[in-house]
Enzyme design. Structure first.
Site, PDB file in Angstrom:
ATOM      1  N   SER A 425      -6.953   2.583  -3.492  1.00 38.22           N
ATOM      2  CA  SER A 425      -7.385   1.379  -2.800  1.00 38.22           C
ATOM      3  C   SER A 425      -8.879   1.150  -2.947  1.00 38.22           C
ATOM      4  O   SER A 425      -9.363   0.070  -2.651  1.00 38.22           O
ATOM      5  CB  SER A 425      -6.993   1.413  -1.322  1.00 38.22           C
ATOM      6  OG  SER A 425      -7.156   2.684  -0.791  1.00 38.22           O
ATOM      7  N   GLU A 458      -0.718  -5.325  -4.585  1.00 38.06           N
ATOM      8  CA  GLU A 458      -1.768  -5.911  -5.420  1.00 38.06           C
ATOM      9  C   GLU A 458      -1.650  -5.284  -6.807  1.00 38.06           C
ATOM     10  O   GLU A 458      -1.706  -4.048  -6.938  1.00 38.06           O
ATOM     11  CB  GLU A 458      -3.144  -5.646  -4.807  1.00 38.06           C
ATOM     12  CG  GLU A 458      -3.385  -6.498  -3.567  1.00 38.06           C
ATOM     13  CD  GLU A 458      -4.682  -6.170  -2.841  1.00 38.06           C
ATOM     14  OE1 GLU A 458      -5.365  -7.109  -2.413  1.00 38.06           O
ATOM     15  OE2 GLU A 458      -5.007  -4.980  -2.702  1.00 38.06           O
TER      16      GLU A 458
END
Ligand SMILES: NC(=O)c1ccc[n+]([C@@H]2O[C@H](COP(=O)([O-])OP(=O)(O)OC[C@H]3O[C@@H](n4cnc5c(N)ncnc54)[C@H](O)[C@@H]3O)[C@@H](O)[C@H]2O)c1
Length: 591
Positions: A425, A458
């Site tokens: 992340s 994502e």
């Protein structure tokens, strides 16, 4: 406290004023409505009659209640009538000179004890108060649209407002069934101050073509549980209004993150103001419509087909790895769960079994589906078993050295043509890619926690990722019922890049003693419909994790406004990391 303000004048009965007049009359108070002229007064009364008739039709109000409240409202065009009121609430258009003129006039007309409140969104309450000789009895009372359903009211005090006047107005708000929060005089107050800075960053992100408008909006809805995406919300608020609010915020803060994104000015200049003009970031069926129309796909470049994925491997044995294994197995894909030892892999599979069991207990999964999913998962303590899988997702520790070492190993082991994905992340995907001899096959798949429940992924392509690799991952997301959004390989991707600066702004607001933890959380939940306030969220995410992400964002963009708030650093240094340590912005141990 005795019931404050038995008679209230409302000046300006447009969108907000009409709503405020009805809310006040519902509490049994007499309302003196004042409009700009006789025609406007007639129209305003008609608006109030129509909106209350709708409320009766929707059973929010009985016919008797409507008759009683209408009997309490009188509407005229003579400002002198406001002299009979104990409190005057001004809701005329957002124009400083108009408001200052009106307050000077009210100051002459009304007895000295009358409290004067402005409904401004972004103008300086202090400057409006300065037009009167009673600044201690002038304050802001900021309702939200639509007044009948929005519970939040920001009660805005200037440095001169008497605490008693502010408390009485807060009491009135509570009496109307609202939740008042206390704010100081700063453009945007609490809710809009935090909201518009974030909307501005989303507009800038779109403008830089980092992601599409649909992907930015979906990312914030699905990744953060927000009721609307930022670009759709800008269209609803009105691009012109948003730009005006941001101008006012920038004027006061000189923070570049508040400087309206150039795209907002371009849209305004082109008359593309959002829903009200039928087009803004999106195009709508008609002016005023809320239904966007699909636009001609901008000569959609034909993307190559993805590679076939018949089996997958997941590296890691923690929360994310186990959750991702569950996602794949439930979708019917054979999964190799590869951990550092056979024992760790077995333990992760046992975790997975427990999670599936919970779904069965809640009636979300049948026993057959549970057994089928478990049968597809093979735990292994050796990465060499990954040789034949078509795609590997890595979810090991968030440490670049550890990840690079793993990618180098995968490069040696996994068959050519397989896709290698990282769930990082906050680390650069490209740094994982360059640890292999096949950077074109490496991509980011950023899942959200808990992976089985959160719909968003994502999909992060680096400058070297092959197009068919991106296509493979997009197709895989669809197959496992996730919503993919595409973005480039830069810090924070979409969600964290928009979320954490907002959280940091909230911390700064607190550190400046502008508002309290509870008031800020309440303002965002009730004013913007957020599922959690910023401090609730920070305590859940962990202050240390949040600080790391903020530092990465600041390091990447070097934007002074992105520097982590010192208060966050202090709390982390003090070991107050949020729920996990029992204390963060709130003390959880004592609750
Ligand atoms: N619309 C929103 O979502 C919203 C939300 C919160 C706060 N506000 C703020 O509330 C205030 C009112 O906004 P609105 O959206 O209701 O505007 P509006 O344009 O719908 O209504 C303004 C009304 O004021 C009347 N008016 C103009 N000059 C007047 C005068 N001299 N005397 C009496 N009446 C006069 C107009 O005829 C009109 O009916 C603004 O300060 C705005 O920033 C708006």
């Amino acid at each position: 406290m005795e019931r404050p303000f038995p008679t209230v004048a409302v000046v300006g009965l447009g969108t907000m004023g009409a709503g405020v007049a009805v809310a006040v009359a519902r509490s049994g108070r007499r309302v003196i409505g004042v409009e700009a002229g006789p025609t406007q007064a007639v129209r305003a009364l008609a608006r109030i009659e129509a909106s209350t008739a709708r409320a009766v039709a929707r059973e929010r109000l009985t016919a008797e209640e409507r008759t009683a409240l209408l009997a309490l409202i009188e509407v005229g065009d003579d400002l002198a009538a406001a002299a009979q009121a104990d409190l005057v609430i001004e809701e005329v258009p957002e124009d400083l000179e108009l408001k200052r003129g009106l307050f000077a006039e009210l100051d002459r007309i009304c007895p000295p004890e009358t409290v004067l409140a402005t409904g401004t969104t972004a103008l300086s309450v202090t400057r409006i108060a300065a037009a009167t000789a009673r600044p201690e009895r002038v304050l802001g009372v900021h309702f939200f649209n639509p007044v009948h359903s929005m519970k939040l009211v920001e009660v805005v005090r200037t440095v001169l407002t008497s605490p008693r006047a502010a408390e009485q107005v807060a009491e009135l708000a509570r009496d109307l069934g609202k939740e008042p929060v206390a704010a100081g005089d700063r453009a945007g107050f609490i809710a809009n101050g935090l909201l518009f800075a974030y909307l501005n960053q989303a507009a800038a992100m779109f403008e830089s073509r980092y992601a599409t408008r649909e992907d930015i909006d979906a990312a914030m809805r699905l990744g953060c549980g927000l009721p609307m995406g930022p670009l759709a919300l800008l269209d609803l608020i009105g691009v012109d209004t948003a730009r005006t609010v941001l101008e006012a915020m920038y004027e006061q803060s000189k923070d570049r993150l508040h400087a309206p994104a150039p795209i907002l000015g371009q849209l305004v200049a082109a008359g593309l103001l959002g829903r009200k003009s039928g087009r803004g970031f999106y195009t709508y069926e008609a002016p005023g419509s809320s239904t966007p129309v699909a636009e001609e796909a901008a000569a959609a470049e034909a993307r190559p087909a993805g590679r076939e994925v018949r089996s997958v491997g997941v590296c890691g044995s923690g929360t994310m790895a186990t959750g991702i294994v569950e996602v794949f197995a439930k979708a019917g894909l054979p999964v190799l769960l590869a951990a550092r030892s056979q024992e760790k892999a077995e333990r992760a599979k046992a975790q997975l079994a427990k999670s599936l069991e919970r779904s069965v207990a809640k009636g979300r999964l049948t026993e057959q589906a549970r057994d089928a999913a478990l049968a597809l998962v093979t735990p292994t303590g050796g990465y060499q078993d990954l040789a034949d899988v078509d795609l590997v997702v890595e979810a090991v520790a968030e440490d670049l050295a550890v990840k690079r070492e793993l990618f180098t190993a995968l490069d040696r082991i996994v068959k050519p043509g397989a896709v290698l994905a990282t769930t990082t992340s906050s680390l650069p995907v490209i740094s994982c890619a360059t640890a292999t001899s096949r950077p074109q096959d490496v991509i980011g798949m950023h899942f959200f926690n808990p992976a089985p429940a959160m719909k968003l992924v994502e999909v992060v392509s680096t400058v070297l990722t092959a197009e068919d690799v991106t296509a493979t991952v997009l197709e895989l997301c669809a197959k496992v019922r996730k919503h993919p959004v595409e973005c480039g390989d830069r810090a924070g991707f979409i969600v964290n890049a928009l979320l954490f600066p907002y959280l940091n702004d909230a911390v700064r607001m607190l550190a400046e003693h502008y508002a309290t933890v509870d008031d800020i959380d309440t303002a965002m939940k009730l004013g913007c419909g957020y599922p959690m306030g910023p401090f609730e969220l920070l305590d859940v995410v962990g202050l240390d994790v949040s600080l790391t992400i903020e530092k990465v964002l600041h390091q990447e963009f070097r934007e002074p406004g992105l520097a982590a708030a010192p208060l966050l650093e202090h709390l982390v240094a003090a070991g107050c990391l949020g729920r996990k340590t029992g204390r963060g912005f709130r003390d959880h141990a004592r609750r």
